[in-house]
Design a protein around this motif. Sequence first.
Motif, short mmCIF file in Angstrom:
data_model
loop_
_atom_site.label_atom_id
_atom_site.label_comp_id
_atom_site.label_asym_id
_atom_site.label_seq_id
_atom_site.Cartn_x
_atom_site.Cartn_y
_atom_site.Cartn_z
N MET A 1 34.36 41.97 41.79
CA MET A 1 35.21 41.80 40.34
C MET A 1 36.37 42.90 40.59
O MET A 1 36.29 43.73 41.01
CB MET A 1 34.49 41.81 39.16
CG MET A 1 34.26 43.42 38.64
SD MET A 1 33.05 43.44 37.20
CE MET A 1 34.31 42.74 35.94
N ASP B 1 39.53 40.49 30.40
CA ASP B 1 40.21 39.04 31.09
C ASP B 1 39.20 39.23 32.77
O ASP B 1 39.85 38.96 33.70
CB ASP B 1 41.44 39.05 31.43
CG ASP B 1 42.24 38.73 29.97
OD1 ASP B 1 41.72 38.15 29.35
OD2 ASP B 1 43.42 39.45 30.10
N GLY B 2 38.04 39.56 32.59
CA GLY B 2 37.32 39.67 33.86
C GLY B 2 37.59 40.70 34.83
O GLY B 2 37.24 41.03 35.84
#
Length: 237
Positions: free
Chosen positions: A169, A148-149
């Motif tokens: 991120m 999910d990133g």
Amino acid sequence: MKDFRPRIKGNLRKAYDNITKKEKRVLVIGDLHEPFCLNGYLDHCKKTYAQYNCNKVVFIGDVIDNHYSSYHESDPDGMGAGDELEYAIKKLSKWHKAFPEADVTIGNHDRLIRRKAFTGGIPKQWIKEYADVLNVPGWKFTDRVVIDGVQYIHGESGRASKKAKDDMMSTVQGHRHTEMFTEFVVGANFKIFGCAVGCGINHESYAMAYGKNFKKPAIGCAVVFGGNYAINVPMDL
């Protein structure tokens, strides 16, 4: 056809929708360093998995310690290579029974034997896979996992919040036994977080003697919800 949906509203309905919505809820388990993991840490992780309705598991690395093979001084009164590995496998079997499917980010202690093999000039073809050696089918060993990133790494390059900023991120990591936090970084067009999981080590074991003058370890695990945010779950000691 009858409508069997619960007839609830307000906060109760919001709570129900939150629990039943389809999203990845990742239990992140800290460094184990088996066979030198703290008694009760497995139960804490099992309880956290159930409490937050988790459906995915990541071990953040250093699932074994390999003290006997350290590049630093090993305790001459400690277990030998065969005994420590056998004991580690025995203790990991309990983790595998509880969480038979999991991703495992490879930690610096996990890769010690491969480093020794490389130093000794042994080709990779001679080395078994981690899951085969440790008898944990269903565990996928890798350097980095993205869900999910959010990236999950062992974390040998600094603090989780710094790594999140460097890579732009959200980042979850272990390695640094004394750290357990979640910190958000918010910009004009983005929001990311860095999460330090904590660990599950028994700092009184002889394998952890190198850190006897450090801060006490932060014992706990973490949960990541849909890639959007993370919480730390300290263990009651």
